[in-house]
Every structure is written in C-alpha cells, then in structure tokens.
Scaffold this active site. Structure first.
Site, PDB file in Angstrom:
ATOM      1  N   PHE A 194      45.359  45.184  44.432  1.00  0.00           N
ATOM      2  CA  PHE A 194      44.479  46.351  44.559  1.00  0.00           C
ATOM      3  C   PHE A 194      43.822  46.729  43.230  1.00  0.00           C
ATOM      4  O   PHE A 194      43.508  47.894  42.998  1.00  0.00           O
ATOM      5  CB  PHE A 194      45.257  47.550  45.135  1.00  0.00           C
ATOM      6  CG  PHE A 194      45.993  47.229  46.403  1.00  0.00           C
ATOM      7  CD1 PHE A 194      45.295  46.889  47.561  1.00  0.00           C
ATOM      8  CD2 PHE A 194      47.382  47.228  46.426  1.00  0.00           C
ATOM      9  CE1 PHE A 194      45.986  46.573  48.729  1.00  0.00           C
ATOM     10  CE2 PHE A 194      48.078  46.902  47.587  1.00  0.00           C
ATOM     11  CZ  PHE A 194      47.375  46.579  48.746  1.00  0.00           C
ATOM     12  N   ARG A 195      43.649  45.715  42.350  1.00  0.00           N
ATOM     13  CA  ARG A 195      43.003  45.890  41.054  1.00  0.00           C
ATOM     14  C   ARG A 195      43.754  46.863  40.141  1.00  0.00           C
ATOM     15  O   ARG A 195      43.184  47.422  39.193  1.00  0.00           O
ATOM     16  CB  ARG A 195      41.542  46.324  41.218  1.00  0.00           C
ATOM     17  CG  ARG A 195      40.705  45.348  42.066  1.00  0.00           C
ATOM     18  CD  ARG A 195      39.224  45.639  41.978  1.00  0.00           C
ATOM     19  NE  ARG A 195      38.714  45.403  40.620  1.00  0.00           N
ATOM     20  CZ  ARG A 195      38.420  44.212  40.120  1.00  0.00           C
ATOM     21  NH1 ARG A 195      38.606  43.110  40.843  1.00  0.00           N
ATOM     22  NH2 ARG A 195      37.953  44.106  38.896  1.00  0.00           N
ATOM     23  N   LEU A 196      45.045  47.055  40.396  1.00  0.00           N
ATOM     24  CA  LEU A 196      45.887  47.891  39.535  1.00  0.00           C
ATOM     25  C   LEU A 196      46.583  46.982  38.517  1.00  0.00           C
ATOM     26  O   LEU A 196      47.801  46.832  38.493  1.00  0.00           O
ATOM     27  CB  LEU A 196      46.904  48.666  40.381  1.00  0.00           C
ATOM     28  CG  LEU A 196      46.286  49.600  41.420  1.00  0.00           C
ATOM     29  CD1 LEU A 196      47.367  50.274  42.248  1.00  0.00           C
ATOM     30  CD2 LEU A 196      45.403  50.649  40.736  1.00  0.00           C
TER      31      LEU A 196
END
Length: 204
Positions: A182-184
């Site tokens: 989730f692009r974290l």
C-alpha cells in the site's frame, strides 16, 4: 548469509550504513539477473543542468563509493568541474533502493592502476580507443582505433591512459528504501555527523 536484521524490511538496527549496504549488495548479487552493481550516477554540467547515466560500482568502503571512467568524457569533465554527485541503486527483484549523495574526490593513481590491471585486455584497449562522449563519425572509425591500439599493445602490459581513472563519492547522506504494501514503504536515512552517522526514519 547476512544478519536478518540487515536484510529484512525492518533495518532500524543497523548501526552504520556501509554494513547495511554490504548486506543489501550481497542479496542483490544473488537475485539480480545482470550487474547488481549497476547504479545511476547524477552529475551537473557547466550550465547547472543535471545529467544522469548508468555506471558500475567497482568498490566501496567507509571512505565512499568508487567507479571508473574516462576523465575526458562528459561525466568526467562534469565531476572535475563540479565535485558533487549522487547515485541511485535500484534492485527490482528485491524491491529495494539506495540513494547516495556527497562530494567527489579522485582515486589515487595506485588505486586506478590496480583496477585497470584487473580489467580484461579488450577493456583496457577500449580505454585507449574510445574518445568517450565525443562525436563518432562511424562505427568503422571506432573499430579502426581498436585495431590500431591492439597492434600497438600486442605484446606485454597495456599501460593505463592518463585520462582514465576513478572517482569516489564521499557520502554525506545514504538513504535506504524498501517497498512495503500500500506504498507504506520503509525509508531510513543516514547522515554524516562528527564522529559517525545519525539515522532517521522518513515518511514514505
């Protein structure tokens, strides 16, 4: 195998950046299909315009990251004029990235001689034959130059050209990035301080 704290996504336990970089490069050497030591090198020309290209990392230690080139090439001239540069390693198979920024210094003649002597004979001939970054009228002209230097140095050692040597980026910052869902992503930056390194986690 490197310690798992250095190779996992959670790399906060690494005390200094070169140990972590060595572990990541070792992982890349086992997983990348070609040239795990390939790195994008960014310089700045005389007009302040950025310039970037791929080179091969040929060595690193606590002093910095070393690569070699023709000093008369575009990157060579840019680095001799503006002694600052940046690097970006991207290992797609591992979903990892390392960014390096800092001033640049020339390697010693002894370092350049030792690395030049380790290169394949054809690569040493190429260092003489190629007027890197300058206009080439035809492929035949390059092949002719290769043939001429091959004949000149048919026997014995091939001396290192005076215009061919290396640079070392002395990093002021080294940033490690690891892809997460989730692009974290995980990001950790090491910054040079008196007596060592300070590290900080960054927002993705």
């Amino acid at each position: 195998m490197s310690d798992t704290s250095l190779t996992s996504g959670d790399f906060t336990e690494s005390p200094e950046p070169f140990e972590l970089f060595a572990a990541w490069l070792e992982d890349a050497s086992a997983s990348e299909p070609n040239d795990p030591n390939a790195v994008a090198l960014a310089t700045v020309d005389e007009d302040g315009l950025p310039n970037v290209r791929m080179v091969l990392l040929k060595g690193f230690d606590s002093a910095g990251f070393v690569f070699y080139t023709n000093y008369e090439s575009a990157k060579g001239q840019e680095l001799l004029t503006n002694r600052k540069a940046a690097m970006c390693f991207h290992w797609k198979s591992l979903r990892r990235q390392v960014r390096v920024r800092g001033p640049v210094e020339q390697v010693t003649a002894a370092e350049a001689d030792a690395y030049y002597a380790s290169r394949p004979r054809g690569s040493r001939i190429g260092a003489w034959a190629s007027k890197q970054s300058r206009p080439l009228e035809s492929r035949f002209a390059l092949e002719k130059a290769v043939a001429e230097y091959t004949a000149r140095y048919a026997i014995g050692e091939i001396p290192r050209p005076a215009h061919w040597s290396g640079f070392r980026i002395v990093p002021q910052t080294i940033e490690f990035w690891h892809d997460r869902p989730f692009r974290l992503h995980d990001r950790m930056v090491f910054s040079r301080v008196a007596g060592g390194w300070a590290k900080a986690r960054l927002y993705p």
